[in-house]
Design an enzyme around this catalytic site. Sequence first.
Site, PDB file in Angstrom:
ATOM      1  N   LEU A  47       0.858  -1.187   0.000  1.00 53.03           N
ATOM      2  CA  LEU A  47       0.000   0.000   0.000  1.00 53.03           C
ATOM      3  C   LEU A  47       0.889   1.231   0.000  1.00 53.03           C
ATOM      4  CD1 LEU A  47      -2.820   1.365   0.372  1.00 53.03           C
ATOM      5  CD2 LEU A  47      -2.362   1.282   2.831  1.00 53.03           C
ATOM      6  N   HIS A  48       0.654   2.120  -0.954  1.00 53.02           N
ATOM      7  CA  HIS A  48       1.363   3.403  -0.977  1.00 53.02           C
ATOM      8  C   HIS A  48       0.662   4.348  -0.016  1.00 53.02           C
ATOM      9  CE1 HIS A  48       3.888   2.833  -4.612  1.00 53.02           C
ATOM     10  NE2 HIS A  48       2.946   1.954  -4.917  1.00 53.02           N
ATOM     11  N   GLY A  49       1.444   5.048   0.795  1.00 49.15           N
ATOM     12  CA  GLY A  49       0.951   6.131   1.641  1.00 49.15           C
ATOM     13  C   GLY A  49       1.747   7.376   1.283  1.00 49.15           C
TER      14      GLY A  49
END
Length: 159
Positions: free
Chosen positions: A108-110
């Site tokens: 997951l990109h944050g």
Amino acid sequence: RFFEILETQKEKIIYEDERLFAFYDKKRLRSKEHILVCPKKHIADADSLTVDDIPLVELMHKVALKKLQELQPGEKYSCGTFFIPPLTLFFRFGFHEPPLNSISHLHLHGIVEPIKNEYMAESVYGTMLTTPQNMIETLKKRTVPLNTTNPLLNPMPKL
């Protein structure tokens, strides 16, 4: 590649628990902050997920949000579509789904905006990302992983 970071480059890990680990994306300088949150259990990509993985997606999102808030303390946050300076930092969270993923390990990109490159902001980390909320809605309808029904991903066994 991500397991290599977990196993041999512990100094790069910014978060770790029994299920997840997180580290800075190598393209971090293109935005205010950019982290990746990964499960320790190998999951190839978003197509490998089912309805049973909704708690994992929720946990990944929760960890990413908490970590970004720690990295940018004292700010107010919005995960919405509007940027209201100077009170609100805009967060972006998302998964790349096949065939748009470049790494065969779910992550997951944050991201804390702004993203400095317009192309990256609009495409790679914009329309090409599936938000955790949209992923959960998709998973509510998926009882088997998509990649188990794709003959290109699962060739016939040798006889």
